[in-house]
Design a protein around this motif. Structure first.
Motif, PDB file in Angstrom:
ATOM      1  N   VAL A   9      -4.846  -0.577   1.725  1.00  0.00           N
ATOM      2  CA  VAL A   9      -4.526   0.441   0.710  1.00  0.00           C
ATOM      3  C   VAL A   9      -3.043   0.790   0.814  1.00  0.00           C
ATOM      4  O   VAL A   9      -2.596   1.272   1.858  1.00  0.00           O
ATOM      5  CB  VAL A   9      -5.374   1.715   0.918  1.00  0.00           C
ATOM      6  CG1 VAL A   9      -5.042   2.756  -0.163  1.00  0.00           C
ATOM      7  CG2 VAL A   9      -6.855   1.380   0.921  1.00  0.00           C
ATOM      8  N   LEU A  11       0.886  -0.696  -0.880  1.00  0.00           N
ATOM      9  CA  LEU A  11       1.740  -1.876  -0.677  1.00  0.00           C
ATOM     10  C   LEU A  11       3.218  -1.501  -0.736  1.00  0.00           C
ATOM     11  O   LEU A  11       3.957  -1.946  -1.610  1.00  0.00           O
ATOM     12  CB  LEU A  11       1.416  -2.969  -1.697  1.00  0.00           C
ATOM     13  CG  LEU A  11       0.110  -3.723  -1.425  1.00  0.00           C
ATOM     14  CD1 LEU A  11      -0.284  -4.571  -2.625  1.00  0.00           C
ATOM     15  CD2 LEU A  11       0.217  -4.594  -0.178  1.00  0.00           C
ATOM     16  N   GLY A  12       3.615  -0.638   0.201  1.00  0.00           N
ATOM     17  CA  GLY A  12       5.038  -0.484   0.504  1.00  0.00           C
ATOM     18  C   GLY A  12       5.336  -1.490   1.610  1.00  0.00           C
ATOM     19  O   GLY A  12       4.568  -2.435   1.849  1.00  0.00           O
ATOM     20  N   ILE A  32      -5.598  -2.442  -2.630  1.00  0.00           N
ATOM     21  CA  ILE A  32      -5.669  -1.356  -3.626  1.00  0.00           C
ATOM     22  C   ILE A  32      -4.295  -0.707  -3.607  1.00  0.00           C
ATOM     23  O   ILE A  32      -3.840  -0.217  -2.560  1.00  0.00           O
ATOM     24  CB  ILE A  32      -6.700  -0.263  -3.235  1.00  0.00           C
ATOM     25  CG1 ILE A  32      -7.984  -0.844  -2.662  1.00  0.00           C
ATOM     26  CG2 ILE A  32      -6.935   0.698  -4.392  1.00  0.00           C
ATOM     27  CD1 ILE A  32      -8.946  -1.401  -3.622  1.00  0.00           C
ATOM     28  N   LEU A  36       2.965   5.069  -6.885  1.00  0.00           N
ATOM     29  CA  LEU A  36       2.801   6.512  -7.098  1.00  0.00           C
ATOM     30  C   LEU A  36       4.124   7.233  -6.827  1.00  0.00           C
ATOM     31  O   LEU A  36       4.962   6.744  -6.060  1.00  0.00           O
ATOM     32  CB  LEU A  36       1.705   7.041  -6.169  1.00  0.00           C
ATOM     33  CG  LEU A  36       0.319   6.412  -6.405  1.00  0.00           C
ATOM     34  CD1 LEU A  36      -0.680   6.838  -5.321  1.00  0.00           C
ATOM     35  CD2 LEU A  36      -0.216   6.784  -7.777  1.00  0.00           C
ATOM     36  N   LEU A  47      18.668  -1.116   4.782  1.00  0.00           N
ATOM     37  CA  LEU A  47      19.571  -1.559   5.856  1.00  0.00           C
ATOM     38  C   LEU A  47      18.850  -1.651   7.202  1.00  0.00           C
ATOM     39  O   LEU A  47      17.984  -0.827   7.504  1.00  0.00           O
ATOM     40  CB  LEU A  47      20.739  -0.581   5.992  1.00  0.00           C
ATOM     41  CG  LEU A  47      21.720  -0.549   4.814  1.00  0.00           C
ATOM     42  CD1 LEU A  47      22.738   0.564   4.999  1.00  0.00           C
ATOM     43  CD2 LEU A  47      22.417  -1.899   4.642  1.00  0.00           C
ATOM     44  N   GLN A 150       8.717  -5.774  -2.979  1.00  0.00           N
ATOM     45  CA  GLN A 150       7.477  -5.084  -3.350  1.00  0.00           C
ATOM     46  C   GLN A 150       6.997  -5.557  -4.725  1.00  0.00           C
ATOM     47  O   GLN A 150       5.821  -5.903  -4.904  1.00  0.00           O
ATOM     48  CB  GLN A 150       7.708  -3.568  -3.363  1.00  0.00           C
ATOM     49  CG  GLN A 150       6.428  -2.788  -3.619  1.00  0.00           C
ATOM     50  CD  GLN A 150       6.674  -1.300  -3.772  1.00  0.00           C
ATOM     51  OE1 GLN A 150       7.637  -0.872  -4.404  1.00  0.00           O
ATOM     52  NE2 GLN A 150       5.787  -0.500  -3.202  1.00  0.00           N
ATOM     53  N   GLU A 166      -4.636   0.567  -8.861  1.00  0.00           N
ATOM     54  CA  GLU A 166      -5.216   1.890  -9.158  1.00  0.00           C
ATOM     55  C   GLU A 166      -4.983   2.796  -7.958  1.00  0.00           C
ATOM     56  O   GLU A 166      -4.749   2.316  -6.843  1.00  0.00           O
ATOM     57  CB  GLU A 166      -6.727   1.760  -9.378  1.00  0.00           C
ATOM     58  CG  GLU A 166      -7.454   1.239  -8.139  1.00  0.00           C
ATOM     59  CD  GLU A 166      -8.951   1.061  -8.344  1.00  0.00           C
ATOM     60  OE1 GLU A 166      -9.327   0.439  -9.346  1.00  0.00           O
ATOM     61  OE2 GLU A 166      -9.718   1.551  -7.495  1.00  0.00           O
ATOM     62  N   GLU A 167      -5.066   4.088  -8.180  1.00  0.00           N
ATOM     63  CA  GLU A 167      -4.987   5.026  -7.063  1.00  0.00           C
ATOM     64  C   GLU A 167      -6.319   4.994  -6.315  1.00  0.00           C
ATOM     65  O   GLU A 167      -7.385   5.064  -6.935  1.00  0.00           O
ATOM     66  CB  GLU A 167      -4.673   6.430  -7.582  1.00  0.00           C
ATOM     67  CG  GLU A 167      -4.510   7.418  -6.454  1.00  0.00           C
ATOM     68  CD  GLU A 167      -3.863   8.722  -6.885  1.00  0.00           C
ATOM     69  OE1 GLU A 167      -3.404   8.840  -8.049  1.00  0.00           O
ATOM     70  OE2 GLU A 167      -3.829   9.640  -6.042  1.00  0.00           O
ATOM     71  N   ARG A 196       1.875   9.625   1.446  1.00  0.00           N
ATOM     72  CA  ARG A 196       0.615  10.111   0.862  1.00  0.00           C
ATOM     73  C   ARG A 196      -0.533  10.119   1.858  1.00  0.00           C
ATOM     74  O   ARG A 196      -1.644  10.536   1.532  1.00  0.00           O
ATOM     75  CB  ARG A 196       0.247   9.282  -0.362  1.00  0.00           C
ATOM     76  CG  ARG A 196       1.027   9.738  -1.552  1.00  0.00           C
ATOM     77  CD  ARG A 196       0.714   8.944  -2.785  1.00  0.00           C
ATOM     78  NE  ARG A 196       1.515   9.472  -3.838  1.00  0.00           N
ATOM     79  CZ  ARG A 196       1.105  10.433  -4.684  1.00  0.00           C
ATOM     80  NH1 ARG A 196      -0.121  10.892  -4.634  1.00  0.00           N
ATOM     81  NH2 ARG A 196       1.927  10.902  -5.590  1.00  0.00           N
ATOM     82  N   GLY A 213      14.231  12.150   0.286  1.00  0.00           N
ATOM     83  CA  GLY A 213      15.617  11.693   0.164  1.00  0.00           C
ATOM     84  C   GLY A 213      15.978  11.507  -1.299  1.00  0.00           C
ATOM     85  O   GLY A 213      15.179  10.999  -2.076  1.00  0.00           O
ATOM     86  N   TRP A 244      24.439   1.744  -4.132  1.00  0.00           N
ATOM     87  CA  TRP A 244      23.407   2.708  -3.703  1.00  0.00           C
ATOM     88  C   TRP A 244      24.133   3.798  -2.932  1.00  0.00           C
ATOM     89  O   TRP A 244      24.782   3.502  -1.918  1.00  0.00           O
ATOM     90  CB  TRP A 244      22.439   1.934  -2.822  1.00  0.00           C
ATOM     91  CG  TRP A 244      21.186   2.595  -2.373  1.00  0.00           C
ATOM     92  CD1 TRP A 244      19.930   2.355  -2.833  1.00  0.00           C
ATOM     93  CD2 TRP A 244      21.033   3.550  -1.314  1.00  0.00           C
ATOM     94  NE1 TRP A 244      19.005   3.110  -2.142  1.00  0.00           N
ATOM     95  CE2 TRP A 244      19.657   3.855  -1.199  1.00  0.00           C
ATOM     96  CE3 TRP A 244      21.915   4.191  -0.446  1.00  0.00           C
ATOM     97  CZ2 TRP A 244      19.144   4.748  -0.265  1.00  0.00           C
ATOM     98  CZ3 TRP A 244      21.412   5.096   0.484  1.00  0.00           C
ATOM     99  CH2 TRP A 244      20.040   5.362   0.561  1.00  0.00           C
ATOM    100  N   GLY A 286      12.798   9.615  -3.075  1.00  0.00           N
ATOM    101  CA  GLY A 286      11.692   8.962  -2.372  1.00  0.00           C
ATOM    102  C   GLY A 286      11.337   9.835  -1.180  1.00  0.00           C
ATOM    103  O   GLY A 286      12.156  10.648  -0.734  1.00  0.00           O
ATOM    104  N   THR A 315      12.601   6.296   8.712  1.00  0.00           N
ATOM    105  CA  THR A 315      13.835   5.807   8.088  1.00  0.00           C
ATOM    106  C   THR A 315      14.061   4.323   8.383  1.00  0.00           C
ATOM    107  O   THR A 315      15.094   3.771   8.017  1.00  0.00           O
ATOM    108  CB  THR A 315      15.065   6.576   8.632  1.00  0.00           C
ATOM    109  OG1 THR A 315      15.092   6.411  10.057  1.00  0.00           O
ATOM    110  CG2 THR A 315      14.999   8.050   8.307  1.00  0.00           C
ATOM    111  N   GLY A 317      11.649   1.497   8.070  1.00  0.00           N
ATOM    112  CA  GLY A 317      10.548   0.601   7.707  1.00  0.00           C
ATOM    113  C   GLY A 317      10.949  -0.867   7.626  1.00  0.00           C
ATOM    114  O   GLY A 317      10.171  -1.755   7.958  1.00  0.00           O
ATOM    115  N   SER A 318      12.185  -1.144   7.208  1.00  0.00           N
ATOM    116  CA  SER A 318      12.611  -2.548   7.056  1.00  0.00           C
ATOM    117  C   SER A 318      12.510  -3.310   8.371  1.00  0.00           C
ATOM    118  O   SER A 318      12.146  -4.475   8.390  1.00  0.00           O
ATOM    119  CB  SER A 318      14.070  -2.628   6.591  1.00  0.00           C
ATOM    120  OG  SER A 318      14.233  -1.946   5.401  1.00  0.00           O
TER     121      SER A 318
END
Ligand SMILES: Cc1cc2nc3c(=O)[nH]c(=O)nc-3n(C[C@H](O)[C@H](O)[C@H](O)COP(=O)(O)OP(=O)(O)OC[C@H]3O[C@@H](n4cnc5c(N)ncnc54)[C@H](O)[C@@H]3O)c2cc1C
Length: 352
Positions: A9, A11-12, A32, A36, A47, A150, A166-167, A196, A213, A244, A286, A315, A317-318
């Protein structure tokens, strides 16, 4: 009824790397996902920086996670027939000579020395950026094209018919004896919902501290900056004359609207820093899925062994999502333990 091994659930970056890892190990996966408000991956600068904070310390676990991340983004690029990872230099301004000395002392670190340049070179932008006297430069850092990844990964899953856009509806989930969600039956369900997670009734735990942010995307055709530049905030080149610029930080601020105060701060920053004409193209927000101890949160629900979580990328995730998605799958397969400081179960213990 569609039968799969796993449901993911969200997909970031967290869900993408987890999904990729599971499928590399031949698990069948249904996803899923909905884009959002407040999602982080689509707005991140992406980065990967080996030196962090005001005291220029080595980023947590960077020696393990950075090479791992590079491999994973290259593999995703091969799968999706695109490129999601670029090498990038990062230039930082210093406030004092003592900052510069602290920075230069990092050349003594056998790992960090591979990134540090002796002298920052911003000659190309000396006319177009307001630059300080003292700066340091890192080479061999990365920028991950997180939003593009993504978008493309979701399209790819769509072609495989393995995504429901879908949510996620918790009312439609039953967990015993097997996971059942609408027309899908699975052995495991993984929640990777970013900020979330605070709405997930199975993980109402005191682990998270989401951080909002705000940023600007500006167009500046004569800027010609090819390195990421940081003075208080970042200006990062995106290509096509776009930059950016940001970002701000507000803790536990869970609205996704831009705020006047933060927008003024951003406009003030770009106006003072960029000396050539520019145009603001987008204003974005975000919410970073930060945890209170600034570490990932992963593992299995203490009561329901089929329910798992992958969150707390904060900060970074990459760089963190590739390595820790693999750790989580290793854990599910009984190959490793999750360190106590990262294990979701510690928060349930506290709760009780
Ligand atoms: C302004 C900003 C700048 C950043 N810059 C960097 C950077 O330079 N480098 C770096 O490494 N990191 C950076 N980050 C952090 C990075 O974006 C995050 O660490 C990472 O993207 C988090 O990924 P995630 O998958 O955990 O969360 P998210 O990206 O938020 O993804 C979760 C996804 O799940 C979906 N979802 C949630 N709940 C549901 C549901 N119930 N049903 C269906 N779908 C659902 C959401 O819509 C979302 O798409 C930045 C973040 C921000 C906000």
């Amino acid at each position: 009824m569609k039968k799969v091994d796993c449901i993911v659930v969200g997909l970031g970056l967290a869900g993408i790397h987890l999904s990729f890892e599971l499928q590399k190990r031949n698990y069948s996966v249904h996803h899923i996902h909905a884009n959002l408000p407040g999602e982080s991956t689509s707005v991140a600068a992406g980065l990967i920086n080996p030196i962090t904070g005001r005291r220029f310390v080595k980023s947590w676990m960077i020696e393990e996670v950075m090479p791992y991340a590079a491999d994973r983004y290259n593999e995703l690029g091969q799968l999706l027939k695109s490129n999601y990872i670029d090498r990038m230099h990062i230039v930082r301004s210093f406030q004092t000579a003592s900052d510069e000395n602290t920075w230069l002392a990092k050349t003594a670190d056998s790992y960090l020395s591979q990134f540090l340049l002796e002298k920052a070179d911003m000659a190309d932008t000396s006319e177009s950026l307001q630059l300080p006297e003292l700066m340091g430069e890192l080479k061999n850092c990365y920028r991950i094209l997180t939003g593009e990844l993504q978008r493309d990964y979701i399209s790819y899953l769509d072609t495989l018919d393995s995504i429901s856009v879908e949510e996620f509806d918790f009312e439609a989930l039953s967990i015993e004896p097997n996971i059942r969600y609408q027309e899908v039956e699975a052995k495991h369900i993984f929640f990777a919902e970013g900020w979330r997670v605070v709405k997930n009734p199975f993980f109402e735990i005191p682990a998270f501290s989401p951080t909002k942010g705000e940023l600007l995307i500006v167009k500046a055709p004569s800027l010609k900056l090819t390195k990421a530049y940081k003075k208080d905030m970042f200006i990062t080149p995106l290509g096509n004359d776009l930059y950016w610029c940001g970002a701000t930080s507000e803790w536990n601020e869970l609205t996704v609207d831009t705020s006047k105060k933060m927008q003024n701060r951003l406009v003030d920053f770009v106006t003072k820093t960029i000396k050539v004409p520019f145009e603001i193209i987008h204003r974005r927000t975000g919410i970073r899925p930060s945890s209170k101890n600034r570490k990932p949160v992963l593992g299995t629900h203490p009561e329901y062994s089929q329910l798992h979580i992958f969150n707390g990328m904060g900060t970074k995730g990459s760089s963190l999502a590739p390595y820790f998605s693999s750790q989580l799958v290793d854990y599910i397969e009984g190959k490793v333990e999750i360190p106590h400081e990262l294990n979701v179960q510690r928060y349930f213990a506290k709760k009780g």
